[in-house]
Design a protein around this motif. Structure first.
Motif, short mmCIF file in Angstrom:
data_model
loop_
_atom_site.label_atom_id
_atom_site.label_comp_id
_atom_site.label_asym_id
_atom_site.label_seq_id
_atom_site.Cartn_x
_atom_site.Cartn_y
_atom_site.Cartn_z
N THR A 289 17.79 54.19 6.75
CA THR A 289 19.23 54.02 6.62
C THR A 289 19.56 52.88 5.67
O THR A 289 18.95 51.80 5.74
CB THR A 289 19.87 53.74 8.00
OG1 THR A 289 19.78 54.93 8.81
CG2 THR A 289 21.33 53.33 7.88
N ASP B 226 15.63 50.60 9.76
CA ASP B 226 15.32 51.71 10.65
C ASP B 226 16.61 52.42 11.05
O ASP B 226 17.67 51.79 11.19
CB ASP B 226 14.60 51.21 11.90
CG ASP B 226 13.21 50.67 11.60
OD1 ASP B 226 12.59 51.12 10.61
OD2 ASP B 226 12.74 49.80 12.35
N ASN B 227 16.51 53.70 11.30
CA ASN B 227 17.71 54.49 11.61
C ASN B 227 18.26 54.13 12.98
O ASN B 227 17.55 54.22 13.98
CB ASN B 227 17.38 55.98 11.57
CG ASN B 227 16.89 56.44 10.21
OD1 ASN B 227 17.29 55.88 9.20
ND2 ASN B 227 16.03 57.44 10.19
N PRO B 228 19.53 53.74 13.06
CA PRO B 228 20.14 53.46 14.36
C PRO B 228 20.47 54.76 15.08
O PRO B 228 20.50 55.84 14.45
CB PRO B 228 21.41 52.69 13.98
CG PRO B 228 21.78 53.25 12.65
CD PRO B 228 20.47 53.53 11.95
N PRO B 229 20.74 54.72 16.37
CA PRO B 229 21.03 55.95 17.12
C PRO B 229 22.18 56.75 16.54
O PRO B 229 22.15 57.99 16.55
CB PRO B 229 21.38 55.42 18.52
CG PRO B 229 20.66 54.11 18.62
CD PRO B 229 20.70 53.53 17.25
N GLN B 230 23.19 56.07 15.99
CA GLN B 230 24.36 56.78 15.47
C GLN B 230 24.14 57.38 14.10
O GLN B 230 25.01 58.07 13.56
CB GLN B 230 25.58 55.84 15.44
CG GLN B 230 25.51 54.72 14.42
CD GLN B 230 24.86 53.45 14.97
OE1 GLN B 230 24.21 53.48 16.02
NE2 GLN B 230 25.06 52.35 14.27
N HIS B 231 22.96 57.12 13.51
CA HIS B 231 22.66 57.66 12.17
C HIS B 231 21.17 58.00 12.12
O HIS B 231 20.42 57.50 11.30
CB HIS B 231 23.02 56.64 11.10
CG HIS B 231 23.02 57.18 9.71
ND1 HIS B 231 23.86 58.19 9.29
CD2 HIS B 231 22.27 56.86 8.63
CE1 HIS B 231 23.64 58.44 8.02
NE2 HIS B 231 22.67 57.67 7.59
N ALA B 232 20.76 58.87 13.02
CA ALA B 232 19.34 59.12 13.26
C ALA B 232 18.62 59.79 12.10
O ALA B 232 17.40 59.69 11.98
CB ALA B 232 19.18 59.96 14.53
N THR B 233 19.36 60.49 11.22
CA THR B 233 18.70 61.22 10.14
C THR B 233 18.46 60.35 8.90
O THR B 233 17.74 60.75 7.99
CB THR B 233 19.53 62.44 9.73
OG1 THR B 233 20.85 62.02 9.36
CG2 THR B 233 19.62 63.43 10.88
N GLY B 234 19.08 59.17 8.84
CA GLY B 234 18.85 58.27 7.71
C GLY B 234 19.54 58.71 6.43
O GLY B 234 20.32 59.67 6.42
#
Length: 225
Positions: free
Chosen positions: A157, A131-139
């Protein structure tokens, strides 16, 4: 199957912690970050591990030795300058051999089942997505019916954990820097990259704050056990 841990990054975002200590040796939960990978690889049945390094790499070799404390055989692939992901893998190919191999980013913490990945038989690559972490929200890539693609509205991600065929790196000149993403995107366009979605624990240790948060979590979990 052999495994490779990528440990050559400078860790700029982790400074000043990485000014004198290579990122994989930063302590978390009472042990070096890379030791968690080595323990899990050994538990999953891996025997041979290749580790690349550049920045303060001699410290890594001194700390880990030949891997016997984990029941592993570690070999090292030193780089005078960091060669990026694909370049580092290509540079280590003489140590990795002709069979598919597992690659794990040295700066993530995860409970991904390395043993299950040994059963993967990818066309060119098989990536574990999270799942996309907050620092890489767009995947990074879309996963549909077990195949990865650059297309699609919903992206996951890349975890930094994957199985690769040696042929994926055939066009990379040893000793030259090369990024992994262009190779993967080209292979995806041909439908040659599979993937799975890991919904368990995964942390990208990209800043001192994330390292401290994970350290606190692991120590809390240990106290509660």
């Amino acid at each position: 199957m052999k495994a490779m841990i990528l440990a050559a990054g400078r860790g700029e975002r982790m400074r000043p912690l990485t000014d004198h200590t290579p990122k994989p040796l930063l302590m978390v939960g009472g042990k070096p970050l890379i030791a968690w990978h080595l323990e899990r690889l050994a538990a999953a049945g891996f025997k041979e591990v290749v580790i690349n390094h550049a920045h303060l790499g001699r410290q890594i070799e001194t700390k880990l030795g030949n891997g016997s404390q984990w029941g592993l055989h570690i070999r090292y692939s030193p780089e005078k300058i960091a060669l990026e992901t694909a370049g580092g893998i290509a540079n280590a190919m003489p140590l990795l051999g002709d069979a598919p191999f597992l690659v794990v980013n040295g700066d993530v913490f995860t409970d991904i089942d390395f043993g299950a990945l040994r059963l993967a038989a990818p066309n060119l690559a098989h990536l574990v997505m999270v799942d996309n972490p907050p620092q890489h929200a767009t995947g990074d890539f879309s996963l549909l019916d077990g195949k990865l693609s650059t297309e699609g509205a919903v992206k996951l991600t890349f975890s930094g954990v994957g199985i690769y065929q040696p042929s994926l790196f055939a066009g990379i000149v040893r000793g030259e820097a090369a990024k992994l993403a262009p190779l993967l995107k080209a292979a995806m366009a041909d439908g040659l990259v599979s993937g799975t979605h890991h919904r368990g624990q995964w942390h990208d240790i990209g800043t001192p704050e994330r390292l401290q948060a994970l350290d606190s979590q692991l120590r809390s979990d240990k106290s509660a056990a």
